[in-house]
Design a protein around this motif. Sequence first.
Motif, PDB file in Angstrom:
ATOM      1  N   ALA B  76      15.929 -17.114  11.949  1.00  0.00           N
ATOM      2  CA  ALA B  76      15.443 -16.004  13.015  1.00  0.00           C
ATOM      3  C   ALA B  76      14.491 -16.162  14.169  1.00  0.00           C
ATOM      4  O   ALA B  76      14.565 -15.524  14.620  1.00  0.00           O
ATOM      5  N   PHE B  81      19.477 -14.390  16.138  1.00  0.00           N
ATOM      6  CA  PHE B  81      20.011 -13.488  15.401  1.00  0.00           C
ATOM      7  C   PHE B  81      21.681 -13.585  14.986  1.00  0.00           C
ATOM      8  O   PHE B  81      22.488 -13.997  15.585  1.00  0.00           O
ATOM      9  N   LEU B  82      22.436 -12.952  14.551  1.00  0.00           N
ATOM     10  CA  LEU B  82      23.509 -12.708  13.712  1.00  0.00           C
ATOM     11  C   LEU B  82      23.799 -11.340  14.116  1.00  0.00           C
ATOM     12  O   LEU B  82      23.125 -10.533  12.624  1.00  0.00           O
ATOM     13  N   ALA B  83      24.568 -10.725  14.717  1.00  0.00           N
ATOM     14  CA  ALA B  83      24.912  -9.461  14.204  1.00  0.00           C
ATOM     15  C   ALA B  83      26.159  -9.397  13.120  1.00  0.00           C
ATOM     16  O   ALA B  83      27.049  -9.976  13.728  1.00  0.00           O
ATOM     17  N   PHE B  84      25.623  -8.654  12.124  1.00  0.00           N
ATOM     18  CA  PHE B  84      26.911  -8.997  10.851  1.00  0.00           C
ATOM     19  C   PHE B  84      28.350  -8.012  10.865  1.00  0.00           C
ATOM     20  O   PHE B  84      28.053  -7.167  11.685  1.00  0.00           O
ATOM     21  N   PRO B  87      27.577  -5.107   7.594  1.00  0.00           N
ATOM     22  CA  PRO B  87      25.853  -4.788   8.361  1.00  0.00           C
ATOM     23  C   PRO B  87      25.478  -4.180   7.008  1.00  0.00           C
ATOM     24  O   PRO B  87      26.752  -3.442   6.360  1.00  0.00           O
ATOM     25  N   PHE B  98      11.813  -0.834   8.498  1.00  0.00           N
ATOM     26  CA  PHE B  98      13.248  -2.370   8.233  1.00  0.00           C
ATOM     27  C   PHE B  98      13.023  -3.644   9.807  1.00  0.00           C
ATOM     28  O   PHE B  98      12.225  -4.340  10.105  1.00  0.00           O
ATOM     29  N   ALA B 101       8.994  -4.472  10.449  1.00  0.00           N
ATOM     30  CA  ALA B 101       8.723  -5.466   8.939  1.00  0.00           C
ATOM     31  C   ALA B 101       9.589  -6.923  10.303  1.00  0.00           C
ATOM     32  O   ALA B 101       9.034  -7.706  10.667  1.00  0.00           O
ATOM     33  N   ALA B 102      10.661  -6.721  11.099  1.00  0.00           N
ATOM     34  CA  ALA B 102      10.986  -7.243  11.861  1.00  0.00           C
ATOM     35  C   ALA B 102      10.743  -8.636  13.107  1.00  0.00           C
ATOM     36  O   ALA B 102      10.338  -8.944  13.011  1.00  0.00           O
ATOM     37  N   VAL B 142      17.947   2.097   5.404  1.00  0.00           N
ATOM     38  CA  VAL B 142      18.701   1.116   6.787  1.00  0.00           C
ATOM     39  C   VAL B 142      20.558   1.177   6.139  1.00  0.00           C
ATOM     40  O   VAL B 142      20.625   1.206   5.332  1.00  0.00           O
ATOM     41  N   ASN B 143      21.217   0.862   7.658  1.00  0.00           N
ATOM     42  CA  ASN B 143      22.499   1.730   7.130  1.00  0.00           C
ATOM     43  C   ASN B 143      23.112   2.510   6.592  1.00  0.00           C
ATOM     44  O   ASN B 143      24.465   2.288   6.114  1.00  0.00           O
ATOM     45  N   GLU B 155      23.523  -2.805  14.626  1.00  0.00           N
ATOM     46  CA  GLU B 155      23.086  -4.279  14.580  1.00  0.00           C
ATOM     47  C   GLU B 155      22.418  -4.387  16.263  1.00  0.00           C
ATOM     48  O   GLU B 155      21.553  -5.394  16.693  1.00  0.00           O
ATOM     49  N   GLN B 158      19.109  -3.328  16.938  1.00  0.00           N
ATOM     50  CA  GLN B 158      18.138  -4.489  15.929  1.00  0.00           C
ATOM     51  C   GLN B 158      18.126  -6.213  17.057  1.00  0.00           C
ATOM     52  O   GLN B 158      16.648  -6.300  17.351  1.00  0.00           O
ATOM     53  N   LEU B 162      14.327  -7.939  18.900  1.00  0.00           N
ATOM     54  CA  LEU B 162      14.284  -8.503  18.551  1.00  0.00           C
ATOM     55  C   LEU B 162      13.774  -9.245  19.946  1.00  0.00           C
ATOM     56  O   LEU B 162      13.113 -10.650  19.674  1.00  0.00           O
TER      57      LEU B 162
END
Lengths: 450, 249
Positions: B76, B81-84, B87, B98, B101-102, B142-143, B155, B158, B162
Amino acid sequence: MAANEFQQHALSVADSQQANAAFAERRAIAAERFAATAWPGRKTEAWKYTSLRSLQELTEASFAEQAKAIELPEAVKAVDSYRLVFVDGVFQADLSGDLPEFACRFSEANAEQKAFINEKLGTVVATQTESARNLFSYLNDAWLHDGVLLHLPRGASLNKPLYLVYVSTSEAANATLAHQRLLVWLEDNSQANVIEHYLSESVASNDDDVSSLTNGITEIHVGQNAQLHHTRLNLEDEAHTHIGGVHLALSRDSVAKCFALGEGGRLKRIDYQISHNGPGAELIMHGAYLARNKQLIDYHTCIEHREPHCNSLEVIRGIVGDKAKAVFNGRIHIHQDAQKTLAELHNRNLLTSNGAEVDTKPELEIYADDVKCAHGATVSQLDETALYYLQSRGIEAAEARMLLSYGFVNEVLSQLPYQPLLESLQVRLRARFIDEARKSAAEKLIGESA
Amino acid sequence: MLQIRELVASVEGKQILNGLSLDIKPGEVHAIMGPNGAGKSTLGNVLTGREGYEVISGEVLFNGEDMLALDIEERARAGLFLAFQYPVEIPGVSNMEFLKAAVDARRSHMKQEELSSFDFMKLAREASKKVSLDAAFLKRGVNEGFSGGEKKRNEILQMMMLEPSLCVLDETDSGLDIDALQVVADGVNAMRDSERSFIVVTHYQRLLDYIIPDYVHVLANGRIVKSGDKELARELEAKGYGWLEGEVA
Ligand SMILES: Nc1ncnc2c1ncn2[C@@H]1O[C@H](COP(=O)(O)OP(=O)(O)OP(=O)(O)O)[C@@H](O)[C@H]1O
Ligand SMILES: [Mg+2]
């Protein structure tokens, strides 16, 4: 039955203290009860999962003669409150503020207040029968000297919280026994916020140090239509044992909100005994216990629904790591007359290591037929999918674990209405959980290479 | 940017990817379509390094480096990056904490200074505006309790914060109404440049009207069975996957 060594020692120390003459009779009766109560063992129901064996190491412990000079944490000072500070069980005037007119220390009580204290102590929840459950209430009575009374008259409202800060400073060399007592009497239609905050001055490094004992007993009467917010933080460090309880009686249409947090300590056992004594009373309790290393934390809550149309909601969460153990026993007893009761008890636990243990037991006893009750207890591990999600955003594994533990307890923590305390606890818990996660990651590495 | 060669991977002892190869150059957008259970999400999970997804053979090079040797968080930080597709909810941890931190982790990896709280909040508010999420969502767990569409937009939020170099969007369009779809597509298009690449997994050609792909691939039975340009997506929309039976087998 002959009292054991700890019982004898605790009573002889109590005897050797200068005592408040107003309580001489109460002390004497309690001493007898304490000595006569069989020391709990494995077979004693109330102490089944929690051993008191370590108390036998306290047979040299004494009481503190003077309050040490200490520095209060900034967060404590930041709470706008009527603050009273006790250090090792002794009142510390320099750190305490003025009291509201409705409050006094037992040792400063006037004749009328003394009579009131003597009349009301021990009546909130009946503890007269000799039983293992009340063992430490007797001991507290047998030590009775100082304490705090808050007596709000009808319709009065306390404009700031009454904040009791109990600091323990004991080191291995001189283990102490400290007994704290609080009596809160809210007459009808009155309202008060009360905070009890137990903490240690320095963080002990060695968990094999001799432990000191604090025994804190709190009794609260909430009059008709009165409102109470009660917070009890038990944050003593590794070398400390706390055994105590909160006795709470709710009158007709009263509301009590309780917040309980237990973190750390060698042994903590807190008993909440709560009674709905009038119709329409409401209890909302949020709490969390956090144990790690070789700590043991035990919360027993018992709610007696004696009258109809009362509600109780109890939400308690626990996180247990390393080789620590937690015990939660949540009893709800709905008496025959308590129709239309609504009672809910939710206890969720998170185990963050393989060596951790939790014994949770919701106990529902229902004798009324028209009631709504829900209870649930769960024990689980950190959610792997959530960990993956956090890591996939670049967050280090240990920090991800920390965030999940933190989030789990933060949901309960956010019920605490004192911003400076809430913020300092959030910082403290983050540090604690990251430390725990790093440690367990390191141990895993060692385990794999061995 | 990304080279996948003959990737074979299994989940719980079951082989899902059967020799998948894909080559993605900087700035390209690749759409991946394919039937349910074909292995599209599995590809995303293998790329990110999810536990339980075992690579049996083949290789994955990310900017020339062996990506399979890296931990989840290292991939990462290196820009993946993966958009779930689904999520995850994390109650008790605010979206803001969150994200911080990322972003901190990514910036420290790129040897950039940590953002001050003030600058970070400003960025987060701007990004949430771009994906039409009220700033109040930043304070929520978160979510937690987000609708399906709000989760998907979160997503994208984020992803914006990032600034990854390779974005994998796993069915980010599924379940979105047309307005939300537009928001997601605008977010992606705004981030397209000559350096950043995208893998867009979708079932619906409709998304590709908004995010115009350079290539469209059909993934079936754990392999790429057909590749083409955006016209292939129209063909699939019209005919389904049946006509590819020969290749699928
Ligand atoms: N964790 C898992 N455990 C067991 N089987 C799994 C797991 N993950 C995926 N699979 C299996 O792998 C196969 C491929 O799943 P995958 O989720 O990759 O499909 P997909 O192409 O993304 O499908 P969809 O279009 O429905 O999202 C399926 O048969 C699925 O059941
Ligand atoms: Mg999928």
